[in-house]
Design a protein around this motif. Structure first.
Motif, PDB file in Angstrom:
ATOM      1  N   PHE A 115       5.780   4.382  -5.891  1.00  0.00           N
ATOM      2  CA  PHE A 115       5.684   3.941  -7.275  1.00  0.00           C
ATOM      3  C   PHE A 115       6.162   5.009  -8.254  1.00  0.00           C
ATOM      4  O   PHE A 115       6.817   4.695  -9.244  1.00  0.00           O
ATOM      5  CB  PHE A 115       4.241   3.540  -7.588  1.00  0.00           C
ATOM      6  N   HIS A 116       5.847   6.269  -7.978  1.00  0.00           N
ATOM      7  CA  HIS A 116       6.260   7.340  -8.885  1.00  0.00           C
ATOM      8  C   HIS A 116       7.732   7.722  -8.713  1.00  0.00           C
ATOM      9  O   HIS A 116       8.254   8.528  -9.469  1.00  0.00           O
ATOM     10  CB  HIS A 116       5.359   8.572  -8.710  1.00  0.00           C
ATOM     11  N   LYS A 117       8.431   7.149  -7.746  1.00  0.00           N
ATOM     12  CA  LYS A 117       9.847   7.435  -7.516  1.00  0.00           C
ATOM     13  C   LYS A 117      10.779   6.398  -8.141  1.00  0.00           C
ATOM     14  O   LYS A 117      11.972   6.436  -7.912  1.00  0.00           O
ATOM     15  CB  LYS A 117      10.129   7.509  -6.020  1.00  0.00           C
TER      16      LYS A 117
ATOM     17  N   VAL B 296       0.844  -1.195   0.000  1.00  0.00           N
ATOM     18  CA  VAL B 296       0.000   0.000   0.000  1.00  0.00           C
ATOM     19  C   VAL B 296       0.882   1.249   0.000  1.00  0.00           C
ATOM     20  O   VAL B 296       0.685   2.166  -0.799  1.00  0.00           O
ATOM     21  CB  VAL B 296      -0.958   0.005   1.209  1.00  0.00           C
ATOM     22  N   GLY B 297       1.873   1.290   0.877  1.00  0.00           N
ATOM     23  CA  GLY B 297       2.791   2.426   0.903  1.00  0.00           C
ATOM     24  C   GLY B 297       3.592   2.549  -0.372  1.00  0.00           C
ATOM     25  O   GLY B 297       3.848   3.657  -0.860  1.00  0.00           O
ATOM     26  N   PHE B 298       3.985   1.409  -0.924  1.00  0.00           N
ATOM     27  CA  PHE B 298       4.753   1.436  -2.165  1.00  0.00           C
ATOM     28  C   PHE B 298       3.925   2.040  -3.298  1.00  0.00           C
ATOM     29  O   PHE B 298       4.407   2.903  -4.044  1.00  0.00           O
ATOM     30  CB  PHE B 298       5.200   0.026  -2.540  1.00  0.00           C
ATOM     31  N   PHE B 299       2.682   1.627  -3.459  1.00  0.00           N
ATOM     32  CA  PHE B 299       1.877   2.136  -4.560  1.00  0.00           C
ATOM     33  C   PHE B 299       1.390   3.563  -4.327  1.00  0.00           C
ATOM     34  O   PHE B 299       1.177   4.309  -5.277  1.00  0.00           O
ATOM     35  CB  PHE B 299       0.697   1.216  -4.848  1.00  0.00           C
TER      36      PHE B 299
ATOM     37  N   ASP C 245      16.172   7.627  -4.764  1.00  0.00           N
ATOM     38  CA  ASP C 245      15.747   6.627  -3.782  1.00  0.00           C
ATOM     39  C   ASP C 245      15.249   5.370  -4.496  1.00  0.00           C
ATOM     40  O   ASP C 245      14.690   5.438  -5.577  1.00  0.00           O
ATOM     41  CB  ASP C 245      14.611   7.165  -2.910  1.00  0.00           C
ATOM     42  N   ASP C 246      15.444   4.241  -3.859  1.00  0.00           N
ATOM     43  CA  ASP C 246      14.946   2.987  -4.408  1.00  0.00           C
ATOM     44  C   ASP C 246      13.683   2.597  -3.637  1.00  0.00           C
ATOM     45  O   ASP C 246      13.764   2.148  -2.486  1.00  0.00           O
ATOM     46  CB  ASP C 246      16.003   1.891  -4.284  1.00  0.00           C
ATOM     47  N   PRO C 247      12.504   2.767  -4.223  1.00  0.00           N
ATOM     48  CA  PRO C 247      11.270   2.499  -3.484  1.00  0.00           C
ATOM     49  C   PRO C 247      11.076   1.024  -3.135  1.00  0.00           C
ATOM     50  O   PRO C 247      10.408   0.716  -2.156  1.00  0.00           O
ATOM     51  CB  PRO C 247      10.173   3.002  -4.410  1.00  0.00           C
ATOM     52  N   PHE C 248      11.648   0.113  -3.929  1.00  0.00           N
ATOM     53  CA  PHE C 248      11.527  -1.301  -3.580  1.00  0.00           C
ATOM     54  C   PHE C 248      12.207  -1.586  -2.247  1.00  0.00           C
ATOM     55  O   PHE C 248      11.682  -2.318  -1.414  1.00  0.00           O
ATOM     56  CB  PHE C 248      12.129  -2.184  -4.677  1.00  0.00           C
ATOM     57  N   VAL C 249      13.369  -0.996  -2.054  1.00  0.00           N
ATOM     58  CA  VAL C 249      14.101  -1.181  -0.797  1.00  0.00           C
ATOM     59  C   VAL C 249      13.388  -0.472   0.343  1.00  0.00           C
ATOM     60  O   VAL C 249      13.210  -1.029   1.428  1.00  0.00           O
ATOM     61  CB  VAL C 249      15.557  -0.681  -0.942  1.00  0.00           C
TER      62      VAL C 249
END
Length: 103
Positions: A58-60, A51-54, A65-69
């Motif tokens: 997601f737009h980053k 939820v936080g990722f999307f 920054d690496d949003p997956f990490v």
């Protein structure tokens, strides 16, 4: 809130699977409880992290920054790091309770 709902939903789902393995298949209740406790912990954490990722990460993608990490790997690592020992004890206890109440 989504992570909490995910934990409850996956706990219900994996609890039913654990009960089937312990009662019907006569598997060892301690390791089955631990296995499904870890699966519940990971599934609930992943649902909350996505939820936080999307929403924010997601737009980053492709930026500094690496949003997956930041939104997936770090929460999974820290929840596993601090939650593995409690899941061990609670999973063993729940597995024993399922076996005890199946008689």
């Amino acid at each position: 809130m989504v992570g909490l709902f995910g934990l409850l939903l996956f706990g219900y789902f994996f609890g039913r699977l654990a009960a089937k393995e312990i009662i019907e298949k006569k598997k060892d209740h301690t390791w089955v409880g631990f296995k499904y406790g870890v699966l519940t912990l990971w599934s609930g954490t992943l649902s909350g992290s996505l939820v936080g990722f999307f929403q924010e990460g997601f737009h980053k993608i492709g930026m500094y920054d690496d949003p997956f990490v930041d939104y997936i790997y770090k929460p999974m690592f820290w929840v596993t790091f601090f939650g593995l020992l409690p899941v061990l004890f609670v999973g063993f206890w729940f597995g024993r309770q399922i076996k005890k109440h199946s008689k």
